[in-house]
Design an enzyme around this catalytic site. Structure first.
Site, PDB file in Angstrom:
ATOM      1  N   HIS A  35       3.196   0.839  -1.186  1.00  0.00           N
ATOM      2  CA  HIS A  35       3.138   0.103  -0.035  1.00  0.00           C
ATOM      3  C   HIS A  35       4.428   0.559   1.031  1.00  0.00           C
ATOM      4  CE1 HIS A  35       0.759  -3.205   2.165  1.00  0.00           C
ATOM      5  NE2 HIS A  35       2.884  -3.099   3.828  1.00  0.00           N
ATOM      6  N   CYS A  36       4.359   1.744   1.997  1.00  0.00           N
ATOM      7  CA  CYS A  36       5.468   1.270   3.055  1.00  0.00           C
ATOM      8  C   CYS A  36       4.546   1.840   4.642  1.00  0.00           C
ATOM      9  CB  CYS A  36       5.680   3.030   2.477  1.00  0.00           C
ATOM     10  SG  CYS A  36       5.680   4.071   2.115  1.00  0.00           S
ATOM     11  N   HIS A  37       4.571   2.596   5.440  1.00  0.00           N
ATOM     12  CA  HIS A  37       5.225   2.462   7.116  1.00  0.00           C
ATOM     13  C   HIS A  37       5.633   3.355   7.302  1.00  0.00           C
ATOM     14  CE1 HIS A  37       2.476  -1.699   6.499  1.00  0.00           C
ATOM     15  NE2 HIS A  37       4.084  -2.180   6.019  1.00  0.00           N
ATOM     16  N   TYR A  53       3.686  -7.184  18.154  1.00  0.00           N
ATOM     17  CA  TYR A  53       5.137  -7.079  18.135  1.00  0.00           C
ATOM     18  C   TYR A  53       5.557  -5.817  18.442  1.00  0.00           C
ATOM     19  CZ  TYR A  53       5.103  -4.600  13.141  1.00  0.00           C
ATOM     20  OH  TYR A  53       4.379  -4.221  12.333  1.00  0.00           O
ATOM     21  N   ARG A 128      -7.876  -0.266   5.664  1.00  0.00           N
ATOM     22  CA  ARG A 128      -7.020  -1.906   5.531  1.00  0.00           C
ATOM     23  C   ARG A 128      -7.405  -2.881   7.013  1.00  0.00           C
ATOM     24  NH1 ARG A 128      -0.596  -3.357   6.768  1.00  0.00           N
ATOM     25  NH2 ARG A 128      -0.576  -4.473   5.527  1.00  0.00           N
ATOM     26  N   ARG A 134      -1.531 -14.218  12.658  1.00  0.00           N
ATOM     27  CA  ARG A 134      -0.257 -13.607  13.459  1.00  0.00           C
ATOM     28  C   ARG A 134      -0.425 -12.401  14.086  1.00  0.00           C
ATOM     29  NH1 ARG A 134       3.487 -10.197  11.871  1.00  0.00           N
ATOM     30  NH2 ARG A 134       3.954 -10.433   9.345  1.00  0.00           N
ATOM     31  N   HIS A 185       1.155  -7.727  -1.027  1.00  0.00           N
ATOM     32  CA  HIS A 185       2.561  -8.785  -0.729  1.00  0.00           C
ATOM     33  C   HIS A 185       1.950 -10.093  -1.395  1.00  0.00           C
ATOM     34  CE1 HIS A 185       2.957  -5.632   2.152  1.00  0.00           C
ATOM     35  NE2 HIS A 185       2.865  -6.171   3.028  1.00  0.00           N
ATOM     36  N   ASP A 257       7.296  -1.572   0.754  1.00  0.00           N
ATOM     37  CA  ASP A 257       7.308  -2.705   2.571  1.00  0.00           C
ATOM     38  C   ASP A 257       7.873  -1.982   3.252  1.00  0.00           C
ATOM     39  OD1 ASP A 257       5.196  -3.465   4.553  1.00  0.00           O
ATOM     40  OD2 ASP A 257       6.865  -5.245   4.394  1.00  0.00           O
TER      41      ASP A 257
END
Length: 302
Positions: A35-37, A53, A128, A134, A185, A257
């Site tokens: 899990h990384c972006h 954001y 996903r 939020r 998470h 993450d």
């Protein structure tokens, strides 16, 4: 003077840790960050105008450098909400490392079969959906069901991002899904509410279903401790990870993450790696399941 109809400026997500440490724990060969972006760079891959954001660029080259420092050989790139349904940045990163990278896309319900096939050929193996309030709140459940049936034919699964209080609410929906799903998470449960909180009980119940997987990522989100606390940072997340591993050792994944969007404190990724032996004890077999075998089974079957 700002017009009352002018939107408030977006909160800027800070950059990742500028000097992550080399972890003391040595990862097993083939270890995967599941899990990384990648964010941007915006000059090449503009951010969505609907983002909630303002991200700081965190491109693929920076991620590869971090993985080299940590000893990570494989990665699953997860499409972040800041890029919306434009998966171009993620697909470009996968194309640079096609054998060692896989992807999780975000797509509209209207995507064509040809569009899904193109994503598959680009290394995508899941889609996903964000249920986090939020980040936009609950998607259309019927649209998810319809898309789930379509991606099941490709051998894909779903990746689902929930607020913790919503895990019990969506139990009937999850029970009716026709394919495997992964909860991000650790369900975003909060350590301050203890191990016997309703959301965590709900997560453990979901893990009794062989279709349910959970990511042991986001310790910095679960924790109520700061990195300045004695010992390793975020250690109060460890009991939650250990119970999830005990519940389903062959259906847990781990990820950094990175670049850690919207966290209250930016973690040092080397310290996150050093939490892993606390998650698994000294059991090399569990470490290999979590870091190598489980992600390979879910993302590298072909």
């Amino acid at each position: 003077m700002t017009d009352k109809h002018t939107p408030a400026p977006l909160k800027t997500s800070p950059p990742p840790h500028p000097h992550p440490s080399r972890p003391a724990f040595r990862l097993p060969p083939g270890a995967c960050d599941a899990h990384c972006h990648v964010f941007g760079p915006a000059a090449l891959f503009p951010y969505s105008p609907k983002r909630s954001y303002e991200p700081t660029d965190a491109p693929a080259a920076q991620l590869r450098a971090l993985h080299a420092l940590l000893g990570i050989e494989r990665a699953v790139l997860v499409q972040a909400s800041v890029h919306g349904h434009d998966n171009s940045a993620m697909l470009d990163a996968i194309a640079q490392s096609p054998e060692s990278y896989r992807g999780v896309a975000m797509v509209p319900a209207s995507i064509s079969d040809a569009g899904l096939q193109a994503l598959h050929e680009g290394g995508v193996r899941a889609v996903r959906f964000n249920f986090v309030r939020r980040l936009g709140g609950a998607p259309d459940l019927e649209a998810i069901r319809s898309l789930a049936r379509r991606v099941q034919a490709l051998g894909w699964h779903l990746v689902l991002h929930f607020d913790p209080q919503d895990l019990p609410v969506y139990r009937p929906f999850l029970d009716a899904l026709p394919l495997p799903y992964v909860i991000d998470h650790m369900g975003r449960v909060l350590a301050q509410n203890g191990l016997r909180q309703e959301p965590f009980d709900a997560l453990l119940e979901l893990l009794k279903d062989p279709r349910c997987w959970v990511k042991l990522s986001g310790a910095e989100r679960t924790s109520q401790l700061l990195s300045s606390a004695a010992g390793l940072p975020f250690e109060d997340a460890v009991p939650f990870a250990r119970q999830l591993i005990e519940a389903a050792p062959e259906r847990v994944l781990w990820g950094t993450d990175w670049p850690h969007p919207s966290v209250r404190e930016m973690p040092d990724d080397g310290k996150l790696v050093d939490l892993l032996p606390l998650f698994t004890g000294d059991c090399a077999a569990l470490q290999r399941l979590l870091l190598v075998d489980n992600p390979a089974r879910l993302y590298w079957q072909d």
